[in-house]
Design a protein around this motif. Sequence first.
Motif, PDB file in Angstrom:
ATOM      1  N   ILE A   1       0.829  -1.204   0.000  1.00 52.82           N
ATOM      2  CA  ILE A   1       0.000   0.000   0.000  1.00 52.82           C
ATOM      3  C   ILE A   1       0.861   1.251   0.000  1.00 52.82           C
ATOM      4  CG2 ILE A   1      -1.771   1.292   1.247  1.00 52.82           C
ATOM      5  CD1 ILE A   1      -2.782  -1.378   2.333  1.00 52.82           C
ATOM      6  N   ARG A   2       1.884   1.291   0.855  1.00 56.26           N
ATOM      7  CA  ARG A   2       2.689   2.510   0.910  1.00 56.26           C
ATOM      8  C   ARG A   2       3.474   2.750  -0.372  1.00 56.26           C
ATOM      9  NH1 ARG A   2       8.390   0.959   0.484  1.00 56.26           N
ATOM     10  NH2 ARG A   2       9.019  -0.108   2.406  1.00 56.26           N
ATOM     11  N   ASN A   3       3.716   1.672  -1.150  1.00 61.93           N
ATOM     12  CA  ASN A   3       4.401   1.850  -2.434  1.00 61.93           C
ATOM     13  C   ASN A   3       3.535   2.598  -3.447  1.00 61.93           C
ATOM     14  OD1 ASN A   3       6.811   0.754  -1.657  1.00 61.93           O
ATOM     15  ND2 ASN A   3       6.378  -1.291  -2.478  1.00 61.93           N
ATOM     16  N   VAL A   4       2.227   2.603  -3.265  1.00 65.78           N
ATOM     17  CA  VAL A   4       1.365   3.430  -4.117  1.00 65.78           C
ATOM     18  C   VAL A   4       1.695   4.905  -3.883  1.00 65.78           C
ATOM     19  CG1 VAL A   4      -1.004   4.130  -4.613  1.00 65.78           C
ATOM     20  CG2 VAL A   4      -0.498   1.730  -4.117  1.00 65.78           C
ATOM     21  N   MET A   5       1.769   5.313  -2.620  1.00 67.59           N
ATOM     22  CA  MET A   5       2.080   6.699  -2.290  1.00 67.59           C
ATOM     23  C   MET A   5       3.490   7.068  -2.754  1.00 67.59           C
ATOM     24  SD  MET A   5      -0.404   5.430  -0.537  1.00 67.59           S
ATOM     25  CE  MET A   5      -1.865   5.724   0.423  1.00 67.59           C
ATOM     26  N   LEU A   6       4.417   6.133  -2.611  1.00 66.53           N
ATOM     27  CA  LEU A   6       5.782   6.382  -3.064  1.00 66.53           C
ATOM     28  C   LEU A   6       5.822   6.598  -4.571  1.00 66.53           C
ATOM     29  CD1 LEU A   6       8.734   6.509  -2.092  1.00 66.53           C
ATOM     30  CD2 LEU A   6       8.893   4.051  -2.536  1.00 66.53           C
ATOM     31  N   ALA A   7       5.081   5.792  -5.308  1.00 67.56           N
ATOM     32  CA  ALA A   7       5.039   5.945  -6.767  1.00 67.56           C
ATOM     33  C   ALA A   7       4.402   7.275  -7.170  1.00 67.56           C
ATOM     34  CB  ALA A   7       4.272   4.781  -7.395  1.00 67.56           C
ATOM     35  N   MET A   8       3.396   7.711  -6.406  1.00 73.27           N
ATOM     36  CA  MET A   8       2.763   8.996  -6.698  1.00 73.27           C
ATOM     37  C   MET A   8       3.752  10.146  -6.515  1.00 73.27           C
ATOM     38  SD  MET A   8      -0.931   8.368  -4.839  1.00 73.27           S
ATOM     39  CE  MET A   8      -1.569  10.025  -5.130  1.00 73.27           C
ATOM     40  N   ARG A   9       4.588  10.065  -5.504  1.00 75.31           N
ATOM     41  CA  ARG A   9       5.571  11.123  -5.269  1.00 75.31           C
ATOM     42  C   ARG A   9       6.710  11.068  -6.269  1.00 75.31           C
ATOM     43  NH1 ARG A   9       3.845  15.201  -2.329  1.00 75.31           N
ATOM     44  NH2 ARG A   9       5.850  15.579  -1.352  1.00 75.31           N
ATOM     45  N   ARG A  10       7.060   9.879  -6.714  1.00 75.49           N
ATOM     46  CA  ARG A  10       8.203   9.736  -7.612  1.00 75.49           C
ATOM     47  C   ARG A  10       7.871  10.087  -9.057  1.00 75.49           C
ATOM     48  NH1 ARG A  10      10.893   3.922  -5.840  1.00 75.49           N
ATOM     49  NH2 ARG A  10      12.261   4.708  -4.182  1.00 75.49           N
ATOM     50  N   CYS A  11       6.651   9.846  -9.485  1.00 77.87           N
ATOM     51  CA  CYS A  11       6.337  10.073 -10.902  1.00 77.87           C
ATOM     52  C   CYS A  11       6.475  11.561 -11.226  1.00 77.87           C
ATOM     53  CB  CYS A  11       4.950   9.545 -11.246  1.00 77.87           C
ATOM     54  SG  CYS A  11       3.569  10.515 -10.621  1.00 77.87           S
ATOM     55  N   PRO A  12       6.948  11.901 -12.424  1.00 78.24           N
ATOM     56  CA  PRO A  12       7.179  13.306 -12.757  1.00 78.24           C
ATOM     57  C   PRO A  12       5.912  14.109 -13.023  1.00 78.24           C
ATOM     58  CG  PRO A  12       7.710  11.904 -14.637  1.00 78.24           C
ATOM     59  CD  PRO A  12       7.421  10.985 -13.481  1.00 78.24           C
ATOM     60  N   GLN A  13       4.793  13.446 -13.197  1.00 75.17           N
ATOM     61  CA  GLN A  13       3.545  14.150 -13.510  1.00 75.17           C
ATOM     62  C   GLN A  13       2.925  14.724 -12.230  1.00 75.17           C
ATOM     63  OE1 GLN A  13       4.311  11.064 -14.417  1.00 75.17           O
ATOM     64  NE2 GLN A  13       4.196  10.936 -16.654  1.00 75.17           N
ATOM     65  N   PRO A  14       2.586  16.012 -12.208  1.00 74.15           N
ATOM     66  CA  PRO A  14       1.830  16.549 -11.079  1.00 74.15           C
ATOM     67  C   PRO A  14       0.478  15.854 -10.973  1.00 74.15           C
ATOM     68  CG  PRO A  14       2.735  18.327 -12.415  1.00 74.15           C
ATOM     69  CD  PRO A  14       2.936  17.047 -13.187  1.00 74.15           C
ATOM     70  N   ILE A  15       0.016  15.662  -9.736  1.00 73.61           N
ATOM     71  CA  ILE A  15      -1.251  14.987  -9.479  1.00 73.61           C
ATOM     72  C   ILE A  15      -2.177  15.944  -8.743  1.00 73.61           C
ATOM     73  CG2 ILE A  15      -2.380  13.005  -8.397  1.00 73.61           C
ATOM     74  CD1 ILE A  15       0.420  11.634  -8.421  1.00 73.61           C
ATOM     75  N   ILE A  16      -3.363  16.128  -9.290  1.00 78.12           N
ATOM     76  CA  ILE A  16      -4.392  16.948  -8.652  1.00 78.12           C
ATOM     77  C   ILE A  16      -5.409  15.995  -8.029  1.00 78.12           C
ATOM     78  CG2 ILE A  16      -6.210  18.664  -8.985  1.00 78.12           C
ATOM     79  CD1 ILE A  16      -4.675  19.665 -11.432  1.00 78.12           C
ATOM     80  N   GLY A  17      -5.612  16.099  -6.728  1.00 82.75           N
ATOM     81  CA  GLY A  17      -6.589  15.262  -6.044  1.00 82.75           C
ATOM     82  C   GLY A  17      -7.895  16.001  -5.850  1.00 82.75           C
ATOM     83  N   LEU A  18      -8.996  15.387  -6.258  1.00 82.87           N
ATOM     84  CA  LEU A  18     -10.329  15.952  -6.067  1.00 82.87           C
ATOM     85  C   LEU A  18     -11.006  15.160  -4.958  1.00 82.87           C
ATOM     86  CD1 LEU A  18     -11.476  16.466  -9.783  1.00 82.87           C
ATOM     87  CD2 LEU A  18     -10.115  17.983  -8.311  1.00 82.87           C
ATOM     88  N   LEU A  19     -11.137  15.763  -3.795  1.00 79.44           N
ATOM     89  CA  LEU A  19     -11.608  15.056  -2.610  1.00 79.44           C
ATOM     90  C   LEU A  19     -13.062  15.391  -2.327  1.00 79.44           C
ATOM     91  CD1 LEU A  19      -8.512  15.745  -0.320  1.00 79.44           C
ATOM     92  CD2 LEU A  19      -8.795  13.996  -2.085  1.00 79.44           C
ATOM     93  N   HIS A  20     -13.892  14.373  -2.238  1.00 80.25           N
ATOM     94  CA  HIS A  20     -15.287  14.578  -1.852  1.00 80.25           C
ATOM     95  C   HIS A  20     -15.707  13.453  -0.929  1.00 80.25           C
ATOM     96  CE1 HIS A  20     -16.190  11.442  -4.800  1.00 80.25           C
ATOM     97  NE2 HIS A  20     -17.443  11.412  -4.364  1.00 80.25           N
ATOM     98  N   GLY A  21     -16.685  13.715  -0.085  1.00 82.20           N
ATOM     99  CA  GLY A  21     -17.134  12.689   0.840  1.00 82.20           C
ATOM    100  C   GLY A  21     -15.991  12.220   1.714  1.00 82.20           C
ATOM    101  N   ALA A  22     -15.918  10.902   1.925  1.00 80.93           N
ATOM    102  CA  ALA A  22     -14.901  10.340   2.809  1.00 80.93           C
ATOM    103  C   ALA A  22     -13.544  10.261   2.125  1.00 80.93           C
ATOM    104  CB  ALA A  22     -15.326   8.944   3.265  1.00 80.93           C
TER     105      ALA A  22
END
Length: 287
Positions: free
Chosen positions: A111-132
């Motif tokens: 699971i934590r490797n998902v977050m690591l991959a998100m930080r490592r990838c060169p593409q900026p990531i925009i998170g759209l948070l709704h509900g929980a």
Amino acid sequence: MAVRLCRAAPPRRRPAVSATGDRFETIIVEQRGAVDWLTLNRPERLNALDDRMTAELRGYFEGLYDRPDRRIVVLRGAGRGFCSGLDLGSDLARRFREGNVGAAFSVQRGIRNVMLAMRRCPQPIIGLLHGAAAGGGFVLGLACDIRIAAENARMNGAFIRIGLGGGDVGASYLLPRLIGASAAAELLLTGRDLDAQRALRLNLVSEVVPEHELEAAADRYLEPMLATGPIALGLTKEVLNANLDAPSFEAALMLEDRNQVVLSRTADFGEGVDAFRAKRRPVYQGE
């Protein structure tokens, strides 16, 4: 590891095929030009993380390292919420609770490797948070580079509510750097909910909008980012993340110096200067 208690087996669904040809069962990847709109797609489980979703997210984000044609990712959730964390009724959770130490570490690292991959990838990531956006779902949001919250967003690092530590899959690293040590300690030590307006006051999210306006809000960030040089955009994400942990101001300057000199040798820099002088929009090629 999360807060969503789901016990019934999820329904079967036919695999979806993304525009890149990847086959997914729990996420949808829609290409809109150079932008990937990635939707967590287990709405009947509030997009809780199971084996399949964890593997698909990790594979997708790790694959972005070699996909310069994909310039930005927008991450969102289908249905009533963004992501409710680990599905405690899944085989993934069962192995974490009942397996030996090695099995538990395998689940944790997966699971934590998902977050690591998100930080490592060169593409900026925009998170759209709704509900929980709870537990591991909260940390998925923290791992994004920009966060926009719907008015109904409710976030928490509720690991501590179920007998685990408040720091999980990156929360104790990311949250203090985003909102400061004191507020992060409050949230991780108590597991209390964080609503959208307080998240805005803490600068955890860039803005709060009605849920139906989340996509339009993302577009306002996409347009100026897409107008930048592709290499420059990726290196800017890299330097921002690296300099969060820079040992000194001088070390941070050295990394910025490297980026600027490297970028000054690209064709995109020449195009940018020419376009500025001609008062026209630059046409970048990522070269």
